[in-house]
Design a protein around this motif. Structure first.
Motif, PDB file in Angstrom:
ATOM      1  N   GLU A   1       0.821  -1.208   0.000  1.00 36.71           N
ATOM      2  CA  GLU A   1       0.000   0.000   0.000  1.00 36.71           C
ATOM      3  C   GLU A   1       0.857   1.260   0.000  1.00 36.71           C
ATOM      4  O   GLU A   1       0.518   2.248  -0.633  1.00 36.71           O
ATOM      5  CB  GLU A   1      -0.925  -0.015   1.227  1.00 36.71           C
ATOM      6  CG  GLU A   1      -2.012   1.027   1.199  1.00 36.71           C
ATOM      7  CD  GLU A   1      -1.634   2.316   1.905  1.00 36.71           C
ATOM      8  OE1 GLU A   1      -2.229   3.352   1.585  1.00 36.71           O
ATOM      9  OE2 GLU A   1      -0.741   2.285   2.775  1.00 36.71           O
ATOM     10  N   GLU A   2       1.994   1.221   0.673  1.00 43.31           N
ATOM     11  CA  GLU A   2       2.870   2.387   0.759  1.00 43.31           C
ATOM     12  C   GLU A   2       3.772   2.567  -0.458  1.00 43.31           C
ATOM     13  O   GLU A   2       4.314   3.643  -0.665  1.00 43.31           O
ATOM     14  CB  GLU A   2       3.756   2.285   2.001  1.00 43.31           C
ATOM     15  CG  GLU A   2       2.985   2.429   3.280  1.00 43.31           C
ATOM     16  CD  GLU A   2       3.880   2.302   4.502  1.00 43.31           C
ATOM     17  OE1 GLU A   2       5.027   1.821   4.381  1.00 43.31           O
ATOM     18  OE2 GLU A   2       3.428   2.696   5.576  1.00 43.31           O
ATOM     19  N   ALA A   3       3.934   1.526  -1.259  1.00 45.25           N
ATOM     20  CA  ALA A   3       4.875   1.558  -2.380  1.00 45.25           C
ATOM     21  C   ALA A   3       4.299   2.292  -3.585  1.00 45.25           C
ATOM     22  O   ALA A   3       3.093   2.297  -3.816  1.00 45.25           O
ATOM     23  CB  ALA A   3       5.253   0.136  -2.776  1.00 45.25           C
ATOM     24  N   ASP A   4       5.204   2.886  -4.358  1.00 47.21           N
ATOM     25  CA  ASP A   4       4.818   3.576  -5.586  1.00 47.21           C
ATOM     26  C   ASP A   4       4.870   2.665  -6.805  1.00 47.21           C
ATOM     27  O   ASP A   4       4.434   3.061  -7.884  1.00 47.21           O
ATOM     28  CB  ASP A   4       5.745   4.771  -5.838  1.00 47.21           C
ATOM     29  CG  ASP A   4       5.602   5.837  -4.759  1.00 47.21           C
ATOM     30  OD1 ASP A   4       4.508   5.961  -4.182  1.00 47.21           O
ATOM     31  OD2 ASP A   4       6.595   6.538  -4.496  1.00 47.21           O
ATOM     32  N   GLU A   5       5.427   1.480  -6.635  1.00 49.96           N
ATOM     33  CA  GLU A   5       5.571   0.522  -7.729  1.00 49.96           C
ATOM     34  C   GLU A   5       5.449  -0.882  -7.153  1.00 49.96           C
ATOM     35  O   GLU A   5       5.472  -1.053  -5.930  1.00 49.96           O
ATOM     36  CB  GLU A   5       6.919   0.712  -8.425  1.00 49.96           C
ATOM     37  CG  GLU A   5       8.097   0.599  -7.493  1.00 49.96           C
ATOM     38  CD  GLU A   5       9.398   1.011  -8.175  1.00 49.96           C
ATOM     39  OE1 GLU A   5      10.421   0.403  -7.837  1.00 49.96           O
ATOM     40  OE2 GLU A   5       9.381   1.922  -9.007  1.00 49.96           O
ATOM     41  N   PRO A   6       5.291  -1.901  -8.009  1.00 49.37           N
ATOM     42  CA  PRO A   6       5.184  -3.270  -7.491  1.00 49.37           C
ATOM     43  C   PRO A   6       6.371  -3.624  -6.588  1.00 49.37           C
ATOM     44  O   PRO A   6       7.500  -3.193  -6.822  1.00 49.37           O
ATOM     45  CB  PRO A   6       5.176  -4.127  -8.754  1.00 49.37           C
ATOM     46  CG  PRO A   6       4.597  -3.223  -9.802  1.00 49.37           C
ATOM     47  CD  PRO A   6       5.151  -1.856  -9.467  1.00 49.37           C
ATOM     48  N   VAL A   7       6.089  -4.410  -5.550  1.00 48.42           N
ATOM     49  CA  VAL A   7       7.089  -4.807  -4.563  1.00 48.42           C
ATOM     50  C   VAL A   7       7.329  -6.309  -4.707  1.00 48.42           C
ATOM     51  O   VAL A   7       6.384  -7.096  -4.674  1.00 48.42           O
ATOM     52  CB  VAL A   7       6.611  -4.497  -3.128  1.00 48.42           C
ATOM     53  CG1 VAL A   7       7.681  -4.834  -2.111  1.00 48.42           C
ATOM     54  CG2 VAL A   7       6.183  -3.046  -3.003  1.00 48.42           C
ATOM     55  N   SER A   8       8.592  -6.696  -4.878  1.00 52.93           N
ATOM     56  CA  SER A   8       8.927  -8.118  -5.057  1.00 52.93           C
ATOM     57  C   SER A   8       8.757  -8.878  -3.742  1.00 52.93           C
ATOM     58  O   SER A   8       8.776  -8.292  -2.650  1.00 52.93           O
ATOM     59  CB  SER A   8      10.366  -8.271  -5.546  1.00 52.93           C
ATOM     60  OG  SER A   8      11.279  -7.979  -4.501  1.00 52.93           O
ATOM     61  N   SER A   9       8.632 -10.191  -3.846  1.00 47.07           N
ATOM     62  CA  SER A   9       8.510 -11.013  -2.639  1.00 47.07           C
ATOM     63  C   SER A   9       9.787 -10.922  -1.808  1.00 47.07           C
ATOM     64  O   SER A   9       9.728 -10.996  -0.572  1.00 47.07           O
ATOM     65  CB  SER A   9       8.177 -12.461  -2.996  1.00 47.07           C
ATOM     66  OG  SER A   9       9.168 -13.010  -3.836  1.00 47.07           O
ATOM     67  N   GLY A  10      10.928 -10.746  -2.437  1.00 53.45           N
ATOM     68  CA  GLY A  10      12.179 -10.574  -1.702  1.00 53.45           C
ATOM     69  C   GLY A  10      12.186  -9.296  -0.884  1.00 53.45           C
ATOM     70  O   GLY A  10      12.625  -9.284   0.273  1.00 53.45           O
ATOM     71  N   GLU A  11      11.690  -8.212  -1.478  1.00 46.32           N
ATOM     72  CA  GLU A  11      11.598  -6.937  -0.746  1.00 46.32           C
ATOM     73  C   GLU A  11      10.591  -7.050   0.397  1.00 46.32           C
ATOM     74  O   GLU A  11      10.831  -6.537   1.494  1.00 46.32           O
ATOM     75  CB  GLU A  11      11.190  -5.810  -1.692  1.00 46.32           C
ATOM     76  CG  GLU A  11      12.245  -5.468  -2.722  1.00 46.32           C
ATOM     77  CD  GLU A  11      11.734  -4.548  -3.818  1.00 46.32           C
ATOM     78  OE1 GLU A  11      12.484  -3.638  -4.185  1.00 46.32           O
ATOM     79  OE2 GLU A  11      10.591  -4.745  -4.296  1.00 46.32           O
ATOM     80  N   LEU A  12       9.467  -7.724   0.137  1.00 46.88           N
ATOM     81  CA  LEU A  12       8.473  -7.918   1.197  1.00 46.88           C
ATOM     82  C   LEU A  12       9.058  -8.744   2.337  1.00 46.88           C
ATOM     83  O   LEU A  12       8.814  -8.460   3.509  1.00 46.88           O
ATOM     84  CB  LEU A  12       7.219  -8.597   0.639  1.00 46.88           C
ATOM     85  CG  LEU A  12       6.374  -7.752  -0.308  1.00 46.88           C
ATOM     86  CD1 LEU A  12       5.277  -8.598  -0.936  1.00 46.88           C
ATOM     87  CD2 LEU A  12       5.798  -6.550   0.412  1.00 46.88           C
ATOM     88  N   ALA A  13       9.860  -9.759   2.010  1.00 51.75           N
ATOM     89  CA  ALA A  13      10.493 -10.587   3.039  1.00 51.75           C
ATOM     90  C   ALA A  13      11.462  -9.762   3.878  1.00 51.75           C
ATOM     91  O   ALA A  13      11.479  -9.872   5.108  1.00 51.75           O
ATOM     92  CB  ALA A  13      11.216 -11.769   2.390  1.00 51.75           C
TER      93      ALA A  13
END
Length: 140
Positions: free
Chosen positions: A30-42
């Motif tokens: 929700e806070e991101a300006d672009e898609p967030v990868s599963s690695g970044e989410l981890a």
């Protein structure tokens, strides 16, 4: 195709909010300006679980968390159209705002706490809707 917001009932909301990792992924996207990868989410989730900023993990590995997100939490969020699998990561689905509004209303009803943000409050913090257990005892 996933459920529409009108189909996202109480039991589904409670189930989706019952895991702090799912909530962390939703807030991060929700806070991101672009898609967030599963690695970044981890990485963000590990940081939240250890009470540190993502840049201060000091060598902690997010690979187990990434595997957990990819095998369990992200598919559930995609199935209910809270998140969408996008090129390069995950982005907001049509039910993201509905799910977060339940979090905000719940937190507001528990003392006027501001909306959850990854840079201010982390899942698991005192007062978070995803603290301990299954979360099914949460008043929504």
């Amino acid at each position: 195709m996933g459920e529409t917001s009108s189909d996202l009932g109480r039991e589904t909301v409670l189930d989706l909010l019952s895991a702090s990792r799912r909530l962390a992924a939703v807030v991060a996207v929700e806070e991101a300006d672009e898609p967030v990868s599963s690695g970044e989410l981890a990485t963000m989730t590990v940081a939240a679980e250890h009470g540190r900023s993502p840049g201060r993990l000091g060598g902690r590995s997010a690979s187990a968390v990434k595997s957990d997100l990819e095998s369990d939490h992200l598919p559930q969020l995609v199935a209910h159209d809270v998140l969408r699998d996008a090129e390069g990561g995950y982005e907001a689905g049509s039910n993201l705002d509905s799910l977060l509004s339940v979090v905000d209303v719940t937190m507001d009803g528990r003392g006027g706490t501001p909306p959850l943000r990854t840079n201010e409050r982390q899942p698991g913090d005192t007062g978070s809707p995803a603290v301990g257990g299954s979360g099914r005892d949460t008043d929504i």
